[in-house]
Design a protein around this motif. Structure first.
Motif, PDB file in Angstrom:
ATOM      1  N   MET A   1       0.803  -1.083   0.089  1.00  0.00           N
ATOM      2  CA  MET A   1       0.030   0.023  -0.015  1.00  0.00           C
ATOM      3  C   MET A   1       0.895   1.112  -0.011  1.00  0.00           C
ATOM      4  O   MET A   1       1.680   1.254   0.369  1.00  0.00           O
ATOM      5  N   THR A   2       0.297   2.216  -0.418  1.00  0.00           N
ATOM      6  CA  THR A   2       0.945   3.637  -0.597  1.00  0.00           C
ATOM      7  C   THR A   2       0.224   4.484   0.544  1.00  0.00           C
ATOM      8  O   THR A   2      -0.943   4.479   0.593  1.00  0.00           O
ATOM      9  N   ALA A   3       1.244   5.119   1.305  1.00  0.00           N
ATOM     10  CA  ALA A   3       0.633   6.052   2.101  1.00  0.00           C
ATOM     11  C   ALA A   3       0.648   7.498   1.448  1.00  0.00           C
ATOM     12  O   ALA A   3       1.323   7.882   0.536  1.00  0.00           O
ATOM     13  N   VAL A   4      -0.442   8.027   1.975  1.00  0.00           N
ATOM     14  CA  VAL A   4      -0.996   9.388   1.419  1.00  0.00           C
ATOM     15  C   VAL A   4      -1.022  10.383   2.540  1.00  0.00           C
ATOM     16  O   VAL A   4      -1.701  10.340   3.248  1.00  0.00           O
ATOM     17  N   GLU A   5      -0.239  11.542   2.123  1.00  0.00           N
ATOM     18  CA  GLU A   5      -0.298  12.721   2.955  1.00  0.00           C
ATOM     19  C   GLU A   5      -1.184  13.623   2.559  1.00  0.00           C
ATOM     20  O   GLU A   5      -0.907  14.202   1.257  1.00  0.00           O
ATOM     21  N   MET A   6      -2.075  14.197   3.109  1.00  0.00           N
ATOM     22  CA  MET A   6      -3.017  15.310   2.771  1.00  0.00           C
ATOM     23  C   MET A   6      -2.921  16.459   3.803  1.00  0.00           C
ATOM     24  O   MET A   6      -3.312  16.381   4.735  1.00  0.00           O
TER      25      MET A   6
ATOM     26  N   PHE B   1      12.664  17.139  -2.038  1.00  0.00           N
ATOM     27  CA  PHE B   1      12.165  16.088  -1.624  1.00  0.00           C
ATOM     28  C   PHE B   1      12.651  14.799  -2.237  1.00  0.00           C
ATOM     29  O   PHE B   1      12.962  13.813  -1.633  1.00  0.00           O
ATOM     30  N   GLN B   2      12.773  14.816  -3.732  1.00  0.00           N
ATOM     31  CA  GLN B   2      13.484  13.782  -4.368  1.00  0.00           C
ATOM     32  C   GLN B   2      14.785  13.509  -3.801  1.00  0.00           C
ATOM     33  O   GLN B   2      14.879  12.331  -3.857  1.00  0.00           O
ATOM     34  N   ASP B   3      15.748  14.381  -3.763  1.00  0.00           N
ATOM     35  CA  ASP B   3      16.949  14.218  -3.249  1.00  0.00           C
ATOM     36  C   ASP B   3      17.094  13.704  -1.657  1.00  0.00           C
ATOM     37  O   ASP B   3      18.117  13.041  -1.351  1.00  0.00           O
ATOM     38  N   ASP B   4      16.104  14.099  -0.860  1.00  0.00           N
ATOM     39  CA  ASP B   4      16.352  13.951   0.725  1.00  0.00           C
ATOM     40  C   ASP B   4      15.285  13.156   1.390  1.00  0.00           C
ATOM     41  O   ASP B   4      15.615  12.507   2.293  1.00  0.00           O
ATOM     42  N   ARG B   5      14.221  12.812   0.548  1.00  0.00           N
ATOM     43  CA  ARG B   5      13.267  11.973   1.346  1.00  0.00           C
ATOM     44  C   ARG B   5      13.038  10.308   0.627  1.00  0.00           C
ATOM     45  O   ARG B   5      12.448  10.334  -0.297  1.00  0.00           O
ATOM     46  N   ALA B   6      13.701   9.407   1.271  1.00  0.00           N
ATOM     47  CA  ALA B   6      13.275   8.099   0.938  1.00  0.00           C
ATOM     48  C   ALA B   6      12.031   7.898   0.853  1.00  0.00           C
ATOM     49  O   ALA B   6      10.990   8.340   1.871  1.00  0.00           O
ATOM     50  N   GLY B   7      11.335   7.217  -0.071  1.00  0.00           N
ATOM     51  CA  GLY B   7      10.026   6.823  -0.203  1.00  0.00           C
ATOM     52  C   GLY B   7       9.036   7.834  -0.845  1.00  0.00           C
ATOM     53  O   GLY B   7       7.799   7.457  -0.882  1.00  0.00           O
ATOM     54  N   PHE B   8       9.592   8.971  -1.169  1.00  0.00           N
ATOM     55  CA  PHE B   8       8.509   9.975  -1.860  1.00  0.00           C
ATOM     56  C   PHE B   8       8.421   9.587  -3.299  1.00  0.00           C
ATOM     57  O   PHE B   8       9.410   9.260  -4.203  1.00  0.00           O
ATOM     58  N   LEU B   9       7.274   9.388  -3.650  1.00  0.00           N
ATOM     59  CA  LEU B   9       6.887   9.100  -4.972  1.00  0.00           C
ATOM     60  C   LEU B   9       6.323  10.250  -5.905  1.00  0.00           C
ATOM     61  O   LEU B   9       6.943  10.312  -6.936  1.00  0.00           O
TER      62      LEU B   9
ATOM     63  N   ASP C   1      -7.328  31.353  -1.109  1.00  0.00           N
ATOM     64  CA  ASP C   1      -6.029  31.279  -0.066  1.00  0.00           C
ATOM     65  C   ASP C   1      -5.857  30.021   0.460  1.00  0.00           C
ATOM     66  O   ASP C   1      -4.905  29.658   1.439  1.00  0.00           O
ATOM     67  N   GLU C   2      -6.578  28.899   0.208  1.00  0.00           N
ATOM     68  CA  GLU C   2      -6.517  27.677   0.825  1.00  0.00           C
ATOM     69  C   GLU C   2      -5.874  26.605  -0.328  1.00  0.00           C
ATOM     70  O   GLU C   2      -6.452  26.579  -1.403  1.00  0.00           O
ATOM     71  N   TRP C   3      -5.144  25.756   0.139  1.00  0.00           N
ATOM     72  CA  TRP C   3      -4.278  24.726  -0.825  1.00  0.00           C
ATOM     73  C   TRP C   3      -4.534  23.348  -0.253  1.00  0.00           C
ATOM     74  O   TRP C   3      -4.351  23.283   1.014  1.00  0.00           O
ATOM     75  N   LEU C   4      -4.515  22.401  -0.987  1.00  0.00           N
ATOM     76  CA  LEU C   4      -4.411  20.992  -0.486  1.00  0.00           C
ATOM     77  C   LEU C   4      -3.143  20.198  -1.300  1.00  0.00           C
ATOM     78  O   LEU C   4      -3.126  20.329  -2.431  1.00  0.00           O
ATOM     79  N   ASP C   5      -2.202  19.912  -0.466  1.00  0.00           N
ATOM     80  CA  ASP C   5      -1.001  19.189  -1.013  1.00  0.00           C
ATOM     81  C   ASP C   5      -1.347  17.675  -0.717  1.00  0.00           C
ATOM     82  O   ASP C   5      -1.301  17.250   0.621  1.00  0.00           O
ATOM     83  N   ILE C   6      -1.340  16.981  -1.761  1.00  0.00           N
ATOM     84  CA  ILE C   6      -1.369  15.524  -1.370  1.00  0.00           C
ATOM     85  C   ILE C   6      -0.140  14.748  -2.182  1.00  0.00           C
ATOM     86  O   ILE C   6       0.547  14.995  -3.167  1.00  0.00           O
ATOM     87  N   VAL C   7       0.492  14.183  -1.125  1.00  0.00           N
ATOM     88  CA  VAL C   7       1.910  13.616  -1.382  1.00  0.00           C
ATOM     89  C   VAL C   7       1.856  12.162  -1.105  1.00  0.00           C
ATOM     90  O   VAL C   7       1.222  11.655  -0.083  1.00  0.00           O
ATOM     91  N   PHE C   8       2.375  11.128  -2.069  1.00  0.00           N
ATOM     92  CA  PHE C   8       2.362   9.901  -2.013  1.00  0.00           C
ATOM     93  C   PHE C   8       3.862   9.447  -1.625  1.00  0.00           C
ATOM     94  O   PHE C   8       4.667   9.760  -2.219  1.00  0.00           O
ATOM     95  N   TRP C   9       3.726   8.567  -0.607  1.00  0.00           N
ATOM     96  CA  TRP C   9       4.772   7.899  -0.210  1.00  0.00           C
ATOM     97  C   TRP C   9       4.655   6.415  -0.106  1.00  0.00           C
ATOM     98  O   TRP C   9       3.971   5.895  -0.205  1.00  0.00           O
ATOM     99  N   ALA C  10       5.954   5.918  -0.090  1.00  0.00           N
ATOM    100  CA  ALA C  10       6.111   4.349  -0.217  1.00  0.00           C
ATOM    101  C   ALA C  10       5.479   3.636   0.703  1.00  0.00           C
ATOM    102  O   ALA C  10       5.070   2.660   0.822  1.00  0.00           O
ATOM    103  N   SER C  11       5.746   4.282   1.924  1.00  0.00           N
ATOM    104  CA  SER C  11       5.323   3.690   3.277  1.00  0.00           C
ATOM    105  C   SER C  11       4.687   4.853   4.238  1.00  0.00           C
ATOM    106  O   SER C  11       5.373   5.952   4.205  1.00  0.00           O
TER     107      SER C  11
END
Length: 99
Positions: free
Chosen positions: A1-6, A30-38, A48-58
């Motif tokens: 499964m992939t972890a999703v940060e919202m 993030f690409q250079d420093d974060r293991a598992g960043f997809l 003035d509001e944003w949603l950042d959706i980040v996919f992680w390997a775990s």
């Protein structure tokens, strides 16, 4: 499964262009420093509001990223533009990359 940060956050509308200009450097860091960043998707919810959706390997990769915080210049520049974090949630998906 992939972890999703919202993460929902607030940036004044007059800084939107600056936020978008800072995004590529943050993603490179993030690409250079974060293991598992997809990948990451930034969604403008309102002026003035944003949603950042980040996919992680775990979930562990997401937790480690949070521990590191704004440890690189590109990440610092992006995070410094945020006035308020409204919410941070984590979920999982099993359909990343499927139609």
């Amino acid at each position: 499964m992939t972890a999703v940060e919202m993460t929902r956050f607030r940036v004044p509308a007059e800084r939107a262009d600056t936020l978008l200009a800072a995004r590529p450097a943050m993603l490179r860091d993030f690409q250079d420093d974060r293991a598992g960043f997809l990948e990451a998707r930034l969604i403008r919810v309102s002026d003035d509001e944003w949603l950042d959706i980040v996919f992680w390997a775990s979930s562990e990769d997401f937790a480690e990223s949070r521990r590191r915080g704004a440890n690189r210049p590109g990440i610092q520049a992006f995070f410094s533009l945020i006035d308020a974090v409204i919410s941070v949630e984590e979920g999982t998906t099993t359909d990343l990359g499927q139609s």
